[in-house]
Design an enzyme around this catalytic site. Sequence first.
Site, mmCIF file in Angstrom:
data_model
loop_
_atom_site.group_PDB
_atom_site.id
_atom_site.type_symbol
_atom_site.label_atom_id
_atom_site.label_comp_id
_atom_site.label_asym_id
_atom_site.label_seq_id
_atom_site.Cartn_x
_atom_site.Cartn_y
_atom_site.Cartn_z
ATOM 1 N N GLN A 258 8.865 3.323 -10.077
ATOM 2 C CA GLN A 258 9.109 2.063 -9.380
ATOM 3 C C GLN A 258 10.604 1.860 -9.146
ATOM 4 O OE1 GLN A 258 6.224 0.759 -8.573
ATOM 5 N NE2 GLN A 258 7.417 -0.407 -7.133
ATOM 6 N N HIS A 261 12.711 3.304 -6.116
ATOM 7 C CA HIS A 261 12.565 2.810 -4.736
ATOM 8 C C HIS A 261 13.846 2.149 -4.236
ATOM 9 C CE1 HIS A 261 8.555 3.473 -3.259
ATOM 10 N NE2 HIS A 261 8.025 3.123 -4.403
ATOM 11 N N ASP A 360 0.129 5.220 -4.347
ATOM 12 C CA ASP A 360 1.085 5.189 -3.236
ATOM 13 C C ASP A 360 0.687 6.146 -2.126
ATOM 14 O OD1 ASP A 360 2.791 3.296 -4.284
ATOM 15 O OD2 ASP A 360 4.011 4.761 -5.358
#
Lengths: 429, 429
Positions: A258, A261, A360
């Site tokens: 995470q 990103h 994802d």
Amino acid sequence: MKRLDTTQPGFATGFDALLSSARDTTQRVDGAVAAIIAEVRARGDAALLELTARFDRWTPAGAAALRVSAEEIAAARQACRPELLDALDLAARRIERFHAAQMPQDLVLPEDGLTLGLRWGAVDAAGLYVPGGKAAYPSSVLMNAIPARVAGVERVVMVVPTPDGEVAPLVLAAAERAGVTEIWRVGGAQAVAALAWGTDSIMPVDKIVGPGNAYVAEAKRQVFGRVGIDSIAGPSEVVVLADAVQDPARVAMDLLAQAEHDEAAQSILITDSAALADRVAEAVEAALRTLPREAIARASWEAHGAILLVRDWDEGVRLCDRLAPEHLEVLVAEPEAIFARIRHAGAAFLGEWCPEAVGDYVAGPNHVLPTGRTARFASGLSVFDFLKRTTWVSATEAGLHRVGPAAVTLAEAEGLGAHARSIAMRLGQ
Amino acid sequence: MKRLDTTQPGFATGFDALLSSARDTTQRVDGAVAAIIAEVRARGDAALLELTARFDRWTPAGAAALRVSAEEIAAARQACRPELLDALDLAARRIERFHAAQMPQDLVLPEDGLTLGLRWGAVDAAGLYVPGGKAAYPSSVLMNAIPARVAGVERVVMVVPTPDGEVAPLVLAAAERAGVTEIWRVGGAQAVAALAWGTDSIMPVDKIVGPGNAYVAEAKRQVFGRVGIDSIAGPSEVVVLADAVQDPARVAMDLLAQAEHDEAAQSILITDSAALADRVAEAVEAALRTLPREAIARASWEAHGAILLVRDWDEGVRLCDRLAPEHLEVLVAEPEAIFARIRHAGAAFLGEWCPEAVGDYVAGPNHVLPTGRTARFASGLSVFDFLKRTTWVSATEAGLHRVGPAAVTLAEAEGLGAHARSIAMRLGQ
């Protein structure tokens, strides 16, 4: 990284700070965007050509040159490694299947003298904004375009800026695989304006989705009402619930997936094990040094990362619901039982064999999800974003006699005489 | 009233003018609203008390006095005529039944090694804005509150301004019947701010719905993102499709039932009969003189009303879809067949025994509908406005081996190393 323990004084204050920390640092660009939209409304294609030359540093030969041709798409596909095309196809098939399963049924409720119905229909045309350059993710093209096509949208119009005239071949291949029907080499607020208002070359659409920079987000805000838009996404986040027996290295990598990103992304571990908390903190440090995007992930983890130590999962579930995370991993002994008690999350990943990154790309559910605690009231992208409902009623004369008098009574109480008369005159009154 | 004939030159220009006529004359109040919201955020209940004294001309004894008590609600109910309460109850039962039928099912898609799911859940708390004074419609209380309760929302918080301390008893009775759980005597932008941010007395909600004046609409815009909102409604409209055999007086009254709402409302007749067009125009003039709200209805009809004469229903259907009306009446020989060809409308009423006013009160579908051509992409209020989805995925080790490699390939192509590693390390790579 902030570490908080529910048994310590100051936890509530620290947790509230976590909840209210503003990670979104969007610039104010409303004036600039309003000017661009006005330009495109006033001068159409000519404005698109000028703005493309100015912002994307290439000069289209004319408006027709803005459109990506079938030959260019075929050539882009040829330029992709077969292994990548296969992976894209596997992802597309799974996304199609999951979204097709979401398609709702029409309702018909016949009753004595009256029939009530609800009919679902797709919007006529959807626009899909795809960021250019490095932020052009083929997976996002699939996630935004496939729900539109599955919903039955006939025109799916993709716009993508091509800085210096370049566009990633895999993005075009993904657009073709997802069923995009038109691709235009235009980006920024000008692309959103063209989708909302139309130009001589680009027909307007009814709904605009897809991520973009501050200008794109503001342009979507400004055209909202003229067209529908998806939610304006903020920085991404994950909450991982993990118990003592989890592998710290895996938990750490999930947190960093995470964090990599965006510097503004947020990764939070909630655990009932102080030992796991320690080991994950160490494993994050070790893993950070191995990452290609180390700098971004480190900045995110240091500024926004958190480890929350809880007494038990009752407490863990309550904190998780207050965070209402975009992504949730449940790495505990009985993940389904814990997940059943959590009310607010965009997408959940249950058990040790289901890291969030699977979602994802290839799992099937959408990766466009509500950020910044909006999972309290908002949902991920789905076929519902491209559908709308028309309710309908039909009645017989007897049916109108059955329900009409109550409507007349209420209309008169509200002082709406023509409402009352339109019914009463049919009842012979 | 504008009369247009598709066989005449100038039709396209006239129709485009109809499509693009801006009926919404909302004032710009963003600065004033931002100041009110900042006041409520900074000073909570104290700000609510001051603003209520200033705008509603009464001074609450304290924050607790803002809440309408159970005794007051019971007294309000006692003050209503039994006939009105019966009509309200009939409407509520029908609205409940139609909205209950909309409730969607959860999805579970088991497959080899992976399970995909989609779970629906209600928001925790919804706020319902109800305008005060003459615009307080009990029917709107039912239409806004019942979908929330049917969706499973536990707290349904109504706010209503009480100018000079007064509130219509039937509005309180409707709130009780609809299952509203709290009623607060506060209105304007300050009420929206309290619902979004909370005060010591009023707990915040997750979603705010309901109509209001320019201040309320702007406040909803400004708190959007912090909470969910319903669409911002513009002036109301109806399109009536009617053939030669329809009763001109009934068609006229149906047009006027829309026009009497608001000077900015719009009523449009589309007909294939020049004779009916003439007779409806005459009947509107005759009916106008009989209406209690003649002045409003006349202003609307003269400024925004239209009669469109078409060659056939192919043309009629196409024009109707371009108008994408909030309300649609289909008064032709086979209304279902014509309705099946129309893609865009908020709510449809089929056949001569189903005037639109039936839908405003008792039919069952919602009367909060998309205005201003937004039916192209938006829908009426429903249980879906109070629900959100969480998708979920679970996997076995074998399942991850099946789909994981494709995800790793795509993550690497997108340059997201931690994404790829989080999967690869579980695959033993």
